[in-house]
Design an enzyme around this catalytic site. Structure first.
Site, short mmCIF file in Angstrom:
data_model
loop_
_atom_site.label_atom_id
_atom_site.label_comp_id
_atom_site.label_asym_id
_atom_site.label_seq_id
_atom_site.Cartn_x
_atom_site.Cartn_y
_atom_site.Cartn_z
N ASP A 1 0.85 -1.20 0.00
CA ASP A 1 0.00 0.00 0.00
C ASP A 1 0.88 1.24 0.00
OD1 ASP A 1 -2.16 -1.69 0.25
OD2 ASP A 1 -2.28 -1.47 2.44
N1 URA Z 1 -1.29 -5.92 3.93
C1 URA Z 1 -1.76 -4.66 3.92
O1 URA Z 1 -2.77 -4.35 4.51
N2 URA Z 1 -1.06 -3.75 3.23
C2 URA Z 1 0.08 -4.01 2.57
O2 URA Z 1 0.68 -3.11 1.98
C3 URA Z 1 0.55 -5.34 2.59
C4 URA Z 1 -0.16 -6.28 3.28
#
Ligand code: URA
Length: 232
Positions: free
Chosen positions: A103
């Site tokens: 993310d």
């Molecule tokens: N899980 C999440 O919520 N975000 C990420 O970036 C990776 C795994």
């Protein structure tokens, strides 16, 4: 600069011996000129090679470990935000891309490569590559949650996650390992248990661990050993 015969053998135009033979017979041209010398040195990223009149596509496979910072998207292009590919802009010509996504506000280990075959394998649900995250969170982590992670947490859309591992390191910091990659998965697993992830950092991906010498936004080439481990 690299030897022409070495590059061609690497590209499976034949064994080193066969390739030398082809070169001596005049099958290869470099920038429009027939080359008869097997130890002729070329720059594979700049020079145009042809074999019997056909262009030889050459892309050296490259592999990096990036410590992804926040506010950067895991994509090759974005209309608004800087991308992880922009960070490695020196390698734009090699057409590198991130292996999977973190993310925008997640930091940590992201593999960048132009090896589509390996990337596909590492992301395939079939291979169950384990990924470990450090999750800082708000809310109450109850001791029975460890078992819930192990059994598989059901997230907001009704999907029951595969068994995961969790270890509480501090009152508000946990180490979570998952071997699938649903959208916002770690955050949604915590939300399903009335907690909220406020900071997420990936610390390992399969056999690789984030190099502690890399500050946020820094990257380094993977070692031969690390590439071998990933390919296994
Ligand atoms: N899980 C999440 O919520 N975000 C990420 O970036 C990776 C795994």
């Amino acid at each position: 600069m690299e030897r022409l015969d070495k590059i061609l053998a690497h590209l499976n135009y034949g064994s080193r011996k066969e390739v030398k033979e082809y070169i001596r017979k005049g099958y290869f041209m470099v920038n429009g000129e027939t080359i008869y010398d097997d130890d002729h040195k070329i720059n594979p990223l700049e020079d145009e090679i042809t074999f019997d009149g056909e262009k030889v596509e050459y892309t050296e496979k490259v592999y990096f470990m990036l410590n992804k910072p926040e506010d950067v998207v895991s994509a090759t292009w974005d209309p608004r935000y800087k991308t992880v590919v922009d960070i490695l802009s020196d390698y734009a010509k090699q057409k590198i891309f991130p292996v999977g996504r973190l993310d925008i506000d997640t930091t940590g280990l992201l593999i960048m490569t132009n090896d589509g075959k390996l990337a596909h394998k590492l992301l395939s649900p079939k291979y169950h590559v384990w990924k470990t995250y450090e999750a800082r969170f708000t809310g109450d982590f109850k001791s029975e949650y460890v078992k819930k992670f192990e059994e598989g947490i059901t997230i907001d859309d009704g999907y029951t996650c595969l068994p995961a591992k969790v270890e509480l390191i501090q009152k508000d910091l946990a180490l979570v390992s998952i071997h699938e990659g649903k959208y916002h998965q770690v955050k949604r697993m915590f939300e399903a248990l009335d907690m909220k992830v406020v900071q997420l950092k990936r610390v390992s991906f399969g056999p690789l661990t984030l190099d502690s010498n890399l500050s946020l936004g820094e990257y380094r080439a993977l070692t031969e050993e690390e590439i071998k481990l990933l390919k296994e």
